[in-house]
Structure formats: structure tokens, C-alpha cells
Scaffold this motif. Structure first.
Motif, mmCIF file in Angstrom:
data_model
loop_
_atom_site.group_PDB
_atom_site.id
_atom_site.type_symbol
_atom_site.label_atom_id
_atom_site.label_comp_id
_atom_site.label_asym_id
_atom_site.label_seq_id
_atom_site.Cartn_x
_atom_site.Cartn_y
_atom_site.Cartn_z
ATOM 1 N N HIS A 24 0.836 -1.192 0.000
ATOM 2 C CA HIS A 24 0.000 0.000 0.000
ATOM 3 C C HIS A 24 0.880 1.256 0.000
ATOM 4 O O HIS A 24 1.865 1.333 0.730
ATOM 5 C CB HIS A 24 -0.899 -0.002 1.236
ATOM 6 C CG HIS A 24 -1.713 1.240 1.389
ATOM 7 N ND1 HIS A 24 -2.463 1.768 0.373
ATOM 8 C CD2 HIS A 24 -1.896 2.067 2.458
ATOM 9 C CE1 HIS A 24 -3.072 2.856 0.791
ATOM 10 N NE2 HIS A 24 -2.745 3.054 2.049
ATOM 11 N N ASP B 209 -7.305 5.011 1.556
ATOM 12 C CA ASP B 209 -7.948 4.466 0.374
ATOM 13 C C ASP B 209 -7.123 3.281 -0.128
ATOM 14 O O ASP B 209 -6.042 3.460 -0.694
ATOM 15 C CB ASP B 209 -8.071 5.532 -0.711
ATOM 16 C CG ASP B 209 -8.775 5.015 -1.964
ATOM 17 O OD1 ASP B 209 -9.273 3.877 -1.938
ATOM 18 O OD2 ASP B 209 -8.814 5.761 -2.965
ATOM 19 N N LEU B 210 -7.627 2.084 0.069
ATOM 20 C CA LEU B 210 -6.891 0.889 -0.322
ATOM 21 C C LEU B 210 -7.258 0.398 -1.715
ATOM 22 O O LEU B 210 -6.709 -0.604 -2.186
ATOM 23 C CB LEU B 210 -7.148 -0.235 0.694
ATOM 24 C CG LEU B 210 -6.789 0.069 2.146
ATOM 25 C CD1 LEU B 210 -6.966 -1.172 3.011
ATOM 26 C CD2 LEU B 210 -5.368 0.599 2.280
ATOM 27 N N SER C 280 -9.295 -1.463 -4.661
ATOM 28 C CA SER C 280 -10.157 -2.656 -4.758
ATOM 29 C C SER C 280 -9.332 -3.910 -5.038
ATOM 30 O O SER C 280 -9.521 -4.588 -6.057
ATOM 31 C CB SER C 280 -11.197 -2.460 -5.862
ATOM 32 O OG SER C 280 -11.985 -1.314 -5.623
ATOM 33 N N TYR D 9 -8.468 1.044 8.843
ATOM 34 C CA TYR D 9 -9.044 1.277 7.514
ATOM 35 C C TYR D 9 -10.520 0.854 7.510
ATOM 36 O O TYR D 9 -10.902 -0.097 6.810
ATOM 37 C CB TYR D 9 -8.254 0.506 6.458
ATOM 38 C CG TYR D 9 -6.794 0.899 6.401
ATOM 39 C CD1 TYR D 9 -6.369 1.921 5.560
ATOM 40 C CD2 TYR D 9 -5.842 0.272 7.197
ATOM 41 C CE1 TYR D 9 -5.032 2.298 5.508
ATOM 42 C CE2 TYR D 9 -4.506 0.640 7.160
ATOM 43 C CZ TYR D 9 -4.105 1.656 6.316
ATOM 44 O OH TYR D 9 -2.784 2.039 6.271
ATOM 45 N N PHE E 282 -12.599 0.298 4.229
ATOM 46 C CA PHE E 282 -12.306 -0.792 3.306
ATOM 47 C C PHE E 282 -13.254 -1.949 3.584
ATOM 48 O O PHE E 282 -13.264 -2.510 4.675
ATOM 49 C CB PHE E 282 -10.858 -1.260 3.445
ATOM 50 C CG PHE E 282 -10.517 -2.417 2.538
ATOM 51 C CD1 PHE E 282 -10.463 -2.239 1.162
ATOM 52 C CD2 PHE E 282 -10.268 -3.679 3.052
ATOM 53 C CE1 PHE E 282 -10.154 -3.296 0.317
ATOM 54 C CE2 PHE E 282 -9.963 -4.739 2.222
ATOM 55 C CZ PHE E 282 -9.910 -4.543 0.854
#
Length: 665
Positions: free
Chosen positions: A78, A107-108, A110, A125, A128
Motif C-alpha cells: 500500500h 484508500d486501499l 479494490s 481502515y 475498506f
């Protein structure tokens, strides 16, 4: 599998915790027989090279890496923007995102799966909602264990790692020697004369100089350095961060980072030999409980779960030497099956393995051949039971060459196995794990012995298949050895094993939503689509594990089994061994397994499940009676297992005698 990892660096100095952790995971994949390519996104120059069995490519060669690797799976970190650009070119390939830290960028994207080193990191997170796995770093004891030294050590000369706290502590303890391992960036404070600053080096050399490790961090997603130190019995003083608590458990002493008086006080306490010896022993015990090999297997399984069916080539032929070694054998019993332990650990694989182990313990020569496991090596051994991975054609040829006296099977290769035994004029054993028609179909070939996993399955099949009453049979309930599953102490979680809908994940999640003050534990399963979201605040989800005692039963207070179908219910029986009360949907299999020890409620009646948990969770007469009933049932099943295992071994020995007599005639 063929894996492409796109990483900031690989094998470069100075290594960070994230780099080391990823490298250890990739080494594990290579050791397990998979092919790994790495593209490094840093600006370092150089040519492609091999390291740890991994092909490493500089960023400028990324297209060559893709062409050469033809990956089934891509792995990135990430926050690596260059990796994101490469992933876009591989949009058809499943993507595993490794989230090592608690970044400001939450913001990870998709990915097909996000990996986190701790639940604390996962909780950072909350937006997510994709599939996730929480798995700690695989820390190999052989790379870190040493004899501790005499210094108080801080691993990281930054405020985030607590260098400012160490400077104040050292100033108050001028007679104590401190060691600080520098990291990238400026040291935040002038250090007293009794502090030695060193560059990052082999961790074993650092711990060989360390008597105590300080971790007054402002943020930690896990706390790898603490675990590394504990492997050598080095006590750890740490900030009370959730990630550190997950990593270090009760073996560390937790101190608010701003409480300088307390840091000094605890360090002085550890100068007492008795206090230090106790803390050191506690550290060693905690570190010894971490299963590096098991973590690597779970990561490998997670990777394999992302690869689309058919993407990986059929099982490669075993090396000629391995096949030749098999052809030279003439075992008493060969089991020809699709999956095997430790790579798959569903109930039927575990049951068959235990049955084969019982035969091995009785002095018989046994072998298990798996024909649907491309992830397995050609040959391996579990508990003294030898395994081999051969594609179906090669397996048939090897079995013909070996001519075992008994051929055993279940599931996918049952019909082929019974038919082959007829061809070889040897004896056949069929193991039936359910009352589904597909499981009973091989009965039409009239095997010499049928083993049913429960009495109810045999009764259910009897009206539909006349062979049931005429073929010799045994009932061998799936063997559960209590000593291999009993946890020293149980935990505080309400647990479900296998998060698919047939196993009752919706009932479990509904109970969690109604009992927000109680902690819930979900364990992903080896089959069925796993429903991993939503994850409520009182939930923790962990991957399938080979160490249920440590990872599941030691954390469980009540087990839920709202399954729509269970031919038996090995997880329930494992829980009984620790005195864990079980609430279950009244399937015939669970009733046969649990007897009077189970609390049976229809899986659709979530309100009644909630009320039952409220009764069984707190200490009191109701829970005490349920715990006693669980232990009593476990003892009964243990005696039953011993008798049935003895009958199983005797039945196989009788078949062998018939083979010998026929050969002599």
C-alpha cells in the motif's frame, strides 16, 4: 503458482520491517515450490539478479518481468504509486495488497485481498469493505535467537519509535548503557553520553548486545522488533498500543509513553535478577507460541485462494527420481485422494490422515497419493505418514507398479480407486463422509469395506442403496484426539469456524449485531465462498489455521455451529475437549456428535441464539453445567474413538490377511 511482487525494494540495506516481512513471505512461497518474480520500484540501478531463489528486476524491466513471469497473482505494498501503475496493466490478474502500516492514505482501492499484520492495523481502515486477511509477520526464530547482552535498546532513532522518550530516560539513568539503532532521518534529540548510536545491522547482533528492549512508539501496526527480542528472552517495555498488545500479549510491560518516571522505575526493577528472570521466561514462552511455519502456510493458502480455477497448470509431473522411488515401494495400504494435509485441512482430509496414522502406528506400511494439489511438493511427510503428489495418470501408473495390498479412497477418486483395486485383484476400502448421492455412487462397485463417518449417514443411505446392508462396514466417527486440541485456558470470544452461508455466517453476524458488548471471532474456512463483510467493531476475523488450539480454542468462550448441514461436526468435538459450550443447528450429524452436551436452536431463529449466548457466556450455574457437560461428552467420545480406531485397524489387518492367503493359494 507464478507470482509477481512489485515492491519498493528487495534485499536492499537498510531493510525496514515491511521489507523484511514481505521478503520472508516470498521466501516461504519459493520454498513451497512456487515461482516468484520481483520488480523493484525504487530508483536504484542495476541488472536483473537472482536472490533467495527470487528473480529480481529493476523498475525499467517491468515489462520483461511480466512477459517472463506470466503471473497468476500480483502482490504490492500500500502506498507504492509506481506499483499501482503496473497493476493497471495486469487488471485481469488477482491483486493482493499488503498493508504494513497505519497510513494517512486510507484508500486501499479494490484489491482481490488485503493483508494486514494485525487487527489493529485492519481497524485503521474502516472504509475498506473488501476481502481481508489478518496474519502476523512470519518471524523465523533461527534468524534472531541469541544470548542477550547488557544494554537497553531502542530500534529506531525517531520520535515515532520513541527516541525522545529514550533520551529523557537515559538522562535520568547515567549509569545504564543505552543502544539506539539509527533509521532514515535525523535523530530528534541530543542524546546523553551513555547512549550509543549505531547504523542498522544484522538484528541478531543488536539483540546480542541488548538486555531490555524499549518500544515507546507513537504508532505501531504490529511490533515485530518486540517479538524478535522475545525470542532471545529479552524483556520488552512498550507503549500500550493495540498493535503492540496483539504482537506481545501479556509478555510485555505496557507504559504510557509520556510517563518517564514509570519507564525509569520499570527499568530499575529489571535490574533485580529474580524480576529479570521471570520477565525473560515470560518473553521466551510468548515467542515460542508463535508458529512461523503455520503463518507461511496460511499466507500460501490465501494466495492460492485468489488464483482462478484453471489458471494454474495441471499438476506437474513429479521428478523421475521421486516417481522411481515410489515404484520401488510395495506398501500395505495406499490412499488415493484429491486433497491432503497440511495443504487442505477440511474434516474429511483430517479424518483420513488420522486413520492412516493409526495404521502406521500399528506397524503397517502406508502411503497417501494426492492427485489434485498443484501447490504441493512431489513428496512430503506429516506425522510420519508419507504423502506424494501425482497427477491422476501418473498416480494410476504408480499404484499399478506398487501393487498395494489395500487401496483406500473417498470423494473424487473413490470410483477410480475401487475400479483399480478390482483390476489389481487387491482389496478396496471406501470412506463415506455424507449421505449425498455422489458420495454413495462408488457403492455400486462393491468395495470390500465401507467406512461411514456416522451411524446416521449409514441409516440415511440404506433405503436408497441396497449395497449398504450387504457390504461389510464400520462406523468410525471422525477421530479427534483431545490432547491435540485442548487449550490450557479458553478465551472470551463467540466463535464461528468457516464463514460461508451454509455454515451459518448470517446467524453469527446477526448475533454479533445484537450483542455489541461481546467479542466475536470468525475463522475463514477451507471451502465455500467466505462472507467476510461487514466486519462489526466487536468482530475479529482470522484465516484458516493449522493450530486451532492456539489460534481459536484459546480465544473462544462459546462456539456457534448454525450449519445447514454437518455430517458430523469435528469443530464442535474439538471445542468440547476444552470445555467450550456449543450452540448448534439440530442437524443429524451435530446431534450424533454433541449428544446431550449441545444446545440446539434452529439457525433461522437469531433471537433464540442471542438468548442462548447470554445464558452460556457469563460465569454461573448455567455455564458451569454446560462446561461440565462438554468435558463429559469429550471423554465419552475419546473412549468411543479408541474403540473405533482399534476396530478400524483390526478390520484392515483382516483384509491384509485375506490378501496374503489369496496370494499363497
Amino acid at each position: 503458482m507464478r507470482i509477481l511482487a512489485v515492491l519498493p525494494t528487495y534485499g536492499q540495506v537498510p531493510p525496514t520491517g515491511a521489507v523484511i516481512t514481505t521478503r520472508e513471505y516470498l521466501r516461504g512461497l519459493v520454498k513451497a515450490g512456487h515461482t516468484v518474480q520481483v520488480v523493484t520500484t525504487g530508483r536504484q540501478s542495476g541488472r536483473p539478479r537472482m536472490e533467495d531463489g527470487v528473480q529480481v528486476w529493476p523498475l525499467g524491466n517491468w515489462r520483461n518481468a511480466i512477459h517472463a513471469g506470466r503471473p497468476h497473482l500480483v502482490i504490492t505494498h500500500h502506498g507504492d504509486r509506481r506499483a499501482t501503475l503496473i497493476v493497471r496493466h495486469l487488471w485481469r490478474v488477482p491483486h493482493l495488497l499488503m498493508v504494513h502500516g497505519m497510513s494517512g492514505n486510507r484508500d486501499l482501492g479494490s484489491p482481490a485481498l488485503a493483508w494486514f499484520p494485525s487487527q489493529a492495523c485492519r481497524d485503521h481502515y474502516p472504509q475498506f469493505a473488501g476481502p481481508a486477511i489478518v496474519l502476523p509477520p512470519p518471524i523465523d526464530p533461527s534468524r534472531y535467537g541469541t544470548t542477550p547482552g547488557d544494554m537497553v535498546t531502542l530500534n529506531g532513532a525517531t520520535v515515532a519509535k520513541g527516541a525522545d522518550v529514550l533520551a529523557q530516560v537515559a538522562a535520568r539513568m547515567p549509569d545504564t548503557r543505552f543502544l539506539v539503532v539509527k533509521t532514515v532521518g535525523r535523530v530528534p534529540a541530543r542524546m546523553p553520553r551513555n547512549v550509543e548510536l549505531i547504523d542498522r545491522t544484522d538484528p541478531r547482533q543488536v539483540y546480542a548486545r541488548s538486555r531490555v528492549l524499549l518500544m515507546p512508539s507513537t504508532v505501531e501496526s504490529y511490533g515485530r522488533a518486540g517479538v524478535e527480542a522475545m525470542l532471545s528472552g529479552i524483556p520488552v517495555l512498550a507503549s500500550p498500543l493495540p498493535g503492540l498488545r496483539e504482537a506481545l500479549g501479556d509478555a510485555a510491560t505496557y507504559i504510557p509513553r509520556e510517563d518517564i518516571d514509570r519507564w525509569v522505575e520499570e527499568l530499575r526493577r529489571l535490574t533485580d535478577p529474580g524480576v529479570y528472570a521471570e520477565a525473560s521466561a515470560k518473553a521466551r514462552e510468548h515467542a515460542a507460541g508463535l508458529d512461523c511455519a503455520g503463518i507461511l502456510r496460511e499466507f500460501e493458502a490465501a494466495c492460492a485462494s485468489l488464483v482462478r480455477p484453471g489458471a494454474v497448470e495441471p499438476l506437474a509431473p513429479a521428478p523421475a527420481a521421486a516417481v522411481g522411488a515410489l515404484h520401488e515401494r510395495s506398501p500395505d495400504v495406499v490412499a488415493w485422494i484429491h486433497f491432503g494435509v497440511p495443504y487442505r485441512r477440511a474434516g474429511s482430509e483430517t479424518m483420513l490422515h488420522t486413520m492412516m496414522r493409526a495404521l502406521r502406528d500399528a506397524g503397517l506400511d502406508v502411503l497417501v497419493v494426492c492427485s489434485a494439489m498443484p501447490e504441493a511438493p512431489p513428496l512430503w511427510d506429516v506425522d510420519g505418514v508419507p504423502y506424494a503428489a501425482l497427477d491422476p495418470g501418473a498416480a494410476g501408473a504408480a499404484i499399478r507398479a506398487m501393487r498395494p495390498r489395500i487401496l483406500l479412497s473417498h470423494h473424487d477418486f473413490a470410483e477410480s480407486s475401487v475400479a483399480l483395486s478390482k483390476e489389481l485383484r487387491t482389496k478396496s476400502v471406501l470412506v463415506v463422509h455424507s449421505d449425498f448421492d455422489i458420495a454413495a455412487r462408488p457403492l455400486a462397485l462393491w468395495p470390500d469395506l465401507v467406512v461411514y463417518n456416522t451411524e446416521w449417514v449409514r441409516r440415511s443411505l440404506a433405503p436408497r442403496y441396497l449395497e449398504v446392508e450387504h457390504i461389510p462396514h464400520l462406523v468410525v466417527h471422525p477421530p479427534v484426539i483431545p490432547e491435540e486440541h485442548r487449550a490450557p485456558t479458553t478465551g472470551d470470544r463467540v466463535t464461528l469456524v468457516n464463514l460461508n452461508r451454509h455454515k451459518g455466517v448470517d446467524t453469527w453476524r446477526g448475533a454479533a449485531a445484537n450483542l455489541r458488548t461481546l467479542p466475536f471471532l470468525g475463522v475463514t474456512g477451507g471451502h465455500g465462498k467466505q462472507i467476510l463483510r461487514p466486519v462489526l467493531r466487536n468482530m475479529r476475523i482470522i484465516p484458516q489455521t493449522s493450530d486451532m488450539r492456539t489460534d481459536v480454542w484459546a480465544h473462544t468462550r462459546v462456539l456457534m455451529m448454525p450449519s445447514v448441514y454437518e455430517s458430523y461436526g469435528m469443530a464442535a468435538v474439538e471445542a468440547l475437549a476444552s470445555g467450550i459450550p456449543v450452540i448448534a443447528h439440530p442437524t443429524p450429524g451435530l446431534r450424533e456428535a454433541l449428544g446431550d452436551a449441545g444446545t440446539f436452536i434452529d439457525r433461522a431463529d437469531v433471537r433464540s441464539w442471542v438468548e442462548a449466548i447470554r445464558e452460556l457466556y457469563p460465569d454461573g450455574e448455567r455455564r458451569a453445567a454446560a462446561v461440565a457437560s462438554s468435558l463429559s461428552r469429550s471423554a465419552f467420545l475419546t473412549d468411543q474413538m479408541s474403540a473405533e480406531t482399534k476396530q478400524w485397524v483390526e478390520a484392515v489387518q483382516a483384509l491384509l490377511s485375506r490378501v496374503v492367503e489369496a496370494s499363497a493359494a
